[in-house]
Design an enzyme around this catalytic site. Structure first.
Site, PDB file in Angstrom:
ATOM      1  CB  ILE A  65      -0.931   0.116   1.353  1.00  0.00           C
ATOM      2  CG1 ILE A  65      -0.349   0.238   1.808  1.00  0.00           C
ATOM      3  CG2 ILE A  65      -1.545  -1.069   0.879  1.00  0.00           C
ATOM      4  CD1 ILE A  65      -0.961   0.613   3.416  1.00  0.00           C
ATOM      5  CB  CYS A  66       0.970   4.254  -2.039  1.00  0.00           C
ATOM      6  SG  CYS A  66       1.996   6.085  -2.330  1.00  0.00           S
ATOM      7  CG  LEU A  67       1.521   3.162   3.654  1.00  0.00           C
ATOM      8  CD1 LEU A  67       1.304   2.144   4.970  1.00  0.00           C
ATOM      9  CD2 LEU A  67      -0.108   4.126   4.457  1.00  0.00           C
TER      10      LEU A  67
END
Length: 162
Positions: A114-116
């Protein structure tokens, strides 16, 4: 961040030991702190009626796996969650992956990570080494699920498990 989110975050114990997987006995101490934070975070979630993940690790605490879920329109969407502890941990945050969602959203990297980067990683950097896995879930995975799962459902890209 709203006041409710801040109070939930403050209820998660901070980690004290700056150690990663290569640091021998110090890593064992850090791992104890991680488990204490995760247990308290899970207890707080259950007490507030927002239980949303199960997590466990391999014997040396370097590989983590479990389940996370999100309710949308009173329907449960459940996913496998996994991540490895980076060798530069706790300076570097873990990259949390939901492999079965790989390629279904632009807010994800190869392998279902996931893009964080935009919101969470600067926060992690300012709070390392106090933040741990529970904080990554609270400030990273939880908000990501809350934004992305409804969008994926509305687009018809995911279905609840029967």
């Amino acid at each position: 961040m709203d006041e409710e989110s801040k109070s939930r975050l403050k209820a998660i114990p901070l980690c004290k030991t700056k150690a990663g997987p290569r640091d021998g006995d110090l890593w064992i101490e850090r791992l104890k702190e991680e488990y204490e934070s995760l247990i308290k975070f899970a207890q707080n979630n259950k007490e507030s009626g927002s239980d949303w993940f199960r997590l466990e690790s391999n014997e040396n605490g370097t590989k983590w796996y479990g389940k996370c879920w999100h309710f949308h329109n009173m329907v449960k969407y459940e996913f496998d969650v996994e991540f490895d502890i980076p060798v530069t941990y706790p300076v570097t945050a873990p990259e949390i992956a939901l492999p079965e969602l790989d390629g279904k959203t632009a807010k994800m990297y190869r392998g279902g990570k996931i893009c964080l980067s935009e919101h969470f990683k600067p926060l992690w950097a300012r709070n390392a080494p106090k933040f741990g896995i529970a904080h990554a879930f609270s400030l990273g995975l939880g908000p990501w699920l809350a934004v992305e799962i409804p969008d994926l459902v509305e687009k018809g890209l995911i279905q609840p498990k029967s």
